[in-house]
Write a protein that holds these residues in place. Structure first.
Motif, PDB file in Angstrom:
ATOM      1  N   LYS A   9       6.629   9.820  -3.860  1.00 47.20           N
ATOM      2  CA  LYS A   9       6.482   8.662  -2.966  1.00 47.20           C
ATOM      3  C   LYS A   9       6.083   7.423  -3.763  1.00 47.20           C
ATOM      4  O   LYS A   9       6.584   6.312  -3.514  1.00 47.20           O
ATOM      5  CB  LYS A   9       5.425   8.973  -1.899  1.00 47.20           C
ATOM      6  N   THR A  10       5.197   7.591  -4.726  1.00 49.04           N
ATOM      7  CA  THR A  10       4.751   6.474  -5.557  1.00 49.04           C
ATOM      8  C   THR A  10       5.892   5.955  -6.424  1.00 49.04           C
ATOM      9  O   THR A  10       6.118   4.742  -6.518  1.00 49.04           O
ATOM     10  CB  THR A  10       3.574   6.916  -6.442  1.00 49.04           C
ATOM     11  N   VAL A  11       6.630   6.853  -7.050  1.00 49.64           N
ATOM     12  CA  VAL A  11       7.746   6.442  -7.901  1.00 49.64           C
ATOM     13  C   VAL A  11       8.834   5.764  -7.075  1.00 49.64           C
ATOM     14  O   VAL A  11       9.420   4.747  -7.485  1.00 49.64           O
ATOM     15  CB  VAL A  11       8.312   7.655  -8.666  1.00 49.64           C
ATOM     16  N   CYS A  42       0.836  -1.196   0.000  1.00 51.64           N
ATOM     17  CA  CYS A  42       0.000   0.000   0.000  1.00 51.64           C
ATOM     18  C   CYS A  42       0.874   1.251   0.000  1.00 51.64           C
ATOM     19  O   CYS A  42       1.847   1.332   0.752  1.00 51.64           O
ATOM     20  CB  CYS A  42      -0.904   0.024   1.237  1.00 51.64           C
ATOM     21  N   VAL A  43       0.519   2.203  -0.839  1.00 47.68           N
ATOM     22  CA  VAL A  43       1.212   3.485  -0.889  1.00 47.68           C
ATOM     23  C   VAL A  43       0.182   4.587  -0.697  1.00 47.68           C
ATOM     24  O   VAL A  43      -0.643   4.836  -1.573  1.00 47.68           O
ATOM     25  CB  VAL A  43       1.950   3.688  -2.230  1.00 47.68           C
ATOM     26  N   GLN A  44       0.205   5.208   0.488  1.00 44.72           N
ATOM     27  CA  GLN A  44      -0.706   6.319   0.750  1.00 44.72           C
ATOM     28  C   GLN A  44      -0.085   7.570   0.140  1.00 44.72           C
ATOM     29  O   GLN A  44       0.972   8.034   0.572  1.00 44.72           O
ATOM     30  CB  GLN A  44      -0.919   6.483   2.259  1.00 44.72           C
ATOM     31  N   ALA A  45      -0.724   8.102  -0.899  1.00 42.23           N
ATOM     32  CA  ALA A  45      -0.134   9.227  -1.621  1.00 42.23           C
ATOM     33  C   ALA A  45      -1.228  10.045  -2.289  1.00 42.23           C
ATOM     34  O   ALA A  45      -2.183   9.495  -2.832  1.00 42.23           O
ATOM     35  CB  ALA A  45       0.860   8.723  -2.673  1.00 42.23           C
ATOM     36  N   ASP A  46      -1.064  11.355  -2.232  1.00 37.89           N
ATOM     37  CA  ASP A  46      -1.950  12.287  -2.927  1.00 37.89           C
ATOM     38  C   ASP A  46      -1.240  12.711  -4.210  1.00 37.89           C
ATOM     39  O   ASP A  46      -0.278  13.480  -4.176  1.00 37.89           O
ATOM     40  CB  ASP A  46      -2.238  13.494  -2.035  1.00 37.89           C
ATOM     41  N   LEU A  47      -1.711  12.220  -5.351  1.00 34.75           N
ATOM     42  CA  LEU A  47      -1.030  12.469  -6.616  1.00 34.75           C
ATOM     43  C   LEU A  47      -1.282  13.871  -7.151  1.00 34.75           C
ATOM     44  O   LEU A  47      -0.735  14.234  -8.198  1.00 34.75           O
ATOM     45  CB  LEU A  47      -1.448  11.419  -7.654  1.00 34.75           C
ATOM     46  N   LEU A  99       0.759  12.072 -15.651  1.00 39.52           N
ATOM     47  CA  LEU A  99       1.950  12.112 -16.500  1.00 39.52           C
ATOM     48  C   LEU A  99       3.215  11.894 -15.679  1.00 39.52           C
ATOM     49  O   LEU A  99       4.096  11.100 -16.058  1.00 39.52           O
ATOM     50  CB  LEU A  99       2.032  13.448 -17.230  1.00 39.52           C
ATOM     51  N   SER A 100       3.311  12.559 -14.537  1.00 40.68           N
ATOM     52  CA  SER A 100       4.528  12.477 -13.730  1.00 40.68           C
ATOM     53  C   SER A 100       4.727  11.089 -13.142  1.00 40.68           C
ATOM     54  O   SER A 100       5.857  10.577 -13.104  1.00 40.68           O
ATOM     55  CB  SER A 100       4.479  13.530 -12.616  1.00 40.68           C
ATOM     56  N   VAL A 101       3.655  10.459 -12.683  1.00 39.88           N
ATOM     57  CA  VAL A 101       3.767   9.092 -12.163  1.00 39.88           C
ATOM     58  C   VAL A 101       4.190   8.144 -13.275  1.00 39.88           C
ATOM     59  O   VAL A 101       5.091   7.311 -13.099  1.00 39.88           O
ATOM     60  CB  VAL A 101       2.436   8.638 -11.537  1.00 39.88           C
ATOM     61  N   THR A 102       3.560   8.275 -14.434  1.00 36.58           N
ATOM     62  CA  THR A 102       3.887   7.390 -15.550  1.00 36.58           C
ATOM     63  C   THR A 102       5.342   7.554 -15.978  1.00 36.58           C
ATOM     64  O   THR A 102       6.075   6.568 -16.153  1.00 36.58           O
ATOM     65  CB  THR A 102       2.961   7.673 -16.743  1.00 36.58           C
ATOM     66  N   ALA A 103       5.787   8.806 -16.122  1.00 37.58           N
ATOM     67  CA  ALA A 103       7.167   9.063 -16.521  1.00 37.58           C
ATOM     68  C   ALA A 103       8.148   8.525 -15.492  1.00 37.58           C
ATOM     69  O   ALA A 103       9.160   7.891 -15.832  1.00 37.58           O
ATOM     70  CB  ALA A 103       7.377  10.566 -16.724  1.00 37.58           C
ATOM     71  N   GLY A 104       7.844   8.765 -14.207  1.00 37.56           N
ATOM     72  CA  GLY A 104       8.744   8.309 -13.152  1.00 37.56           C
ATOM     73  C   GLY A 104       8.841   6.806 -13.068  1.00 37.56           C
ATOM     74  O   GLY A 104       9.939   6.237 -12.905  1.00 37.56           O
ATOM     75  N   VAL A 105       7.711   6.116 -13.200  1.00 39.65           N
ATOM     76  CA  VAL A 105       7.711   4.651 -13.122  1.00 39.65           C
ATOM     77  C   VAL A 105       8.432   4.046 -14.316  1.00 39.65           C
ATOM     78  O   VAL A 105       9.220   3.100 -14.175  1.00 39.65           O
ATOM     79  CB  VAL A 105       6.260   4.126 -13.017  1.00 39.65           C
ATOM     80  N   LEU A 106       8.202   4.587 -15.508  1.00 40.61           N
ATOM     81  CA  LEU A 106       8.879   4.048 -16.693  1.00 40.61           C
ATOM     82  C   LEU A 106      10.384   4.302 -16.644  1.00 40.61           C
ATOM     83  O   LEU A 106      11.174   3.476 -17.118  1.00 40.61           O
ATOM     84  CB  LEU A 106       8.272   4.647 -17.961  1.00 40.61           C
ATOM     85  N   GLN A 107      10.792   5.424 -16.066  1.00 38.78           N
ATOM     86  CA  GLN A 107      12.226   5.660 -15.875  1.00 38.78           C
ATOM     87  C   GLN A 107      12.813   4.687 -14.859  1.00 38.78           C
ATOM     88  O   GLN A 107      13.941   4.212 -15.012  1.00 38.78           O
ATOM     89  CB  GLN A 107      12.465   7.093 -15.414  1.00 38.78           C
ATOM     90  N   ALA A 108      12.024   4.418 -13.810  1.00 32.88           N
ATOM     91  CA  ALA A 108      12.501   3.511 -12.757  1.00 32.88           C
ATOM     92  C   ALA A 108      12.632   2.084 -13.261  1.00 32.88           C
ATOM     93  O   ALA A 108      13.462   1.313 -12.757  1.00 32.88           O
ATOM     94  CB  ALA A 108      11.550   3.564 -11.558  1.00 32.88           C
ATOM     95  N   LEU A 109      11.811   1.706 -14.241  1.00 38.12           N
ATOM     96  CA  LEU A 109      11.863   0.365 -14.824  1.00 38.12           C
ATOM     97  C   LEU A 109      12.084   0.509 -16.329  1.00 38.12           C
ATOM     98  O   LEU A 109      11.155   0.397 -17.128  1.00 38.12           O
ATOM     99  CB  LEU A 109      10.570  -0.401 -14.543  1.00 38.12           C
TER     100      LEU A 109
END
Length: 275
Positions: free
Chosen positions: A93-95, A80-85, A146-156
């Protein structure tokens, strides 16, 4: 109190989505919550299901229900990740949580951008004179996605043997104007184009915008009660009273079939009623 489905209701599919890191934003209720259950049995053992939402209590309850129903026997790691996107800190925090996941042996990254809000649908476009109010809406519904998607794709990043899939939960409102829904329509249209650009820029990433149809959720209740356009409000109320709203389970099953078949055109906008 929300009910969770039985294992037989969740798992009609004999196929799977591989050993995956599956991230669902807006997972604590509504369509996101249903998808969490439906996906939980389609992930191979030692997969990670990451549930992201603002509310810790609802997230923890969902995690317990999934583990009780299916997670233990499938060795599913539910986080679980408690986060306000809407806020930079929530995105970071999510990334970071995605970065902390051991993915070297995983063969699928699946990110479902479900977090969204309806906005103030009681008012019409000419009343939105405060850019701060508009920007706050767009912060969650466009910038955050957009920011979550970009961050996750960079992380993986891209690597041999890793399938990367990104889903944008869209709407008919991305294509058609609804009076008194200027914020929601604008946000959904922007997100669709955003993910079309992503598909064009990153051909190895499988990108899908899925419009789930009119779902029987709290958001639909808000639409029936608050829409400033009388005709729209009456239309939603009629759909509800005549049993024409879709269940989250029914719509989620179509999305999952799209992901399992994996033959959609990357960047496409597909609607429940077109499938």
């Amino acid at each position: 109190m929300q009910q969770h489905p039985t294992s037989n209701e969740i798992c009609p599919e004999p196929r799977d989505l591989g050993r995956a890191l599956c991230i669902i934003t807006g997972a604590s209720k509504g369509f996101g919550r249903t998808l969490a259950f439906q996906l939980s049995c389609l992930l191979k053992p030692r997969s990670v299901l990451m549930l992201v939402a603002r509310t810790t209590e609802q997230l923890n309850r969902l995690k317990e229900d999934i583990i009780t129903l299916y997670g233990r026997q499938n060795q599913l790691d539910v986080r679980c990740v408690q986060a306000d996107l809407e806020k930079k800190e929530g995105v970071e925090k999510t990334v970071q949580a995605a970065k902390e996941t051991s993915v070297s042996e995983m063969d699928h990254l699946l990110l479902i951008n479900n977090a969204a809000s309806l906005g103030d649908v009681s008012r019409f476009a000419l009343t939105f004179t405060d850019p701060v109010e508009v920007n706050r809406y767009l912060a969650l519904n466009v910038s955050g996605a957009l920011s979550v998607t970009a961050g996750v794709l960079q992380a993986l990043p891209r690597r041999l043997g890793l399938r990367r899939s990104v889903v944008n939960i869209s709407s008919l409102c991305a294509l058609k104007p609804f009076p008194s829904w200027v914020l929601y329509c604008t946000g959904k249209a922007a997100r669709d184009m955003m993910f079309r650009v992503l598909a064009a820029e990153e051909p190895d990433v499988r990108v899908l915008s899925y419009a789930p149809g009119p779902l029987d959720t709290d958001m639909q209740l808000q639409a029936r009660r608050s829409s400033g356009d009388l005709q729209l409000r009456r239309s939603f109320s009629s759909m509800f009273s005549e049993g024409q709203l879709l269940s989250c389970e029914e719509s989620g099953a179509k999305l999952i079939k799209l992901l399992l078949d994996n033959d959609f055109q990357s960047g496409a906008h597909l609607d429940f009623y077109e499938l």
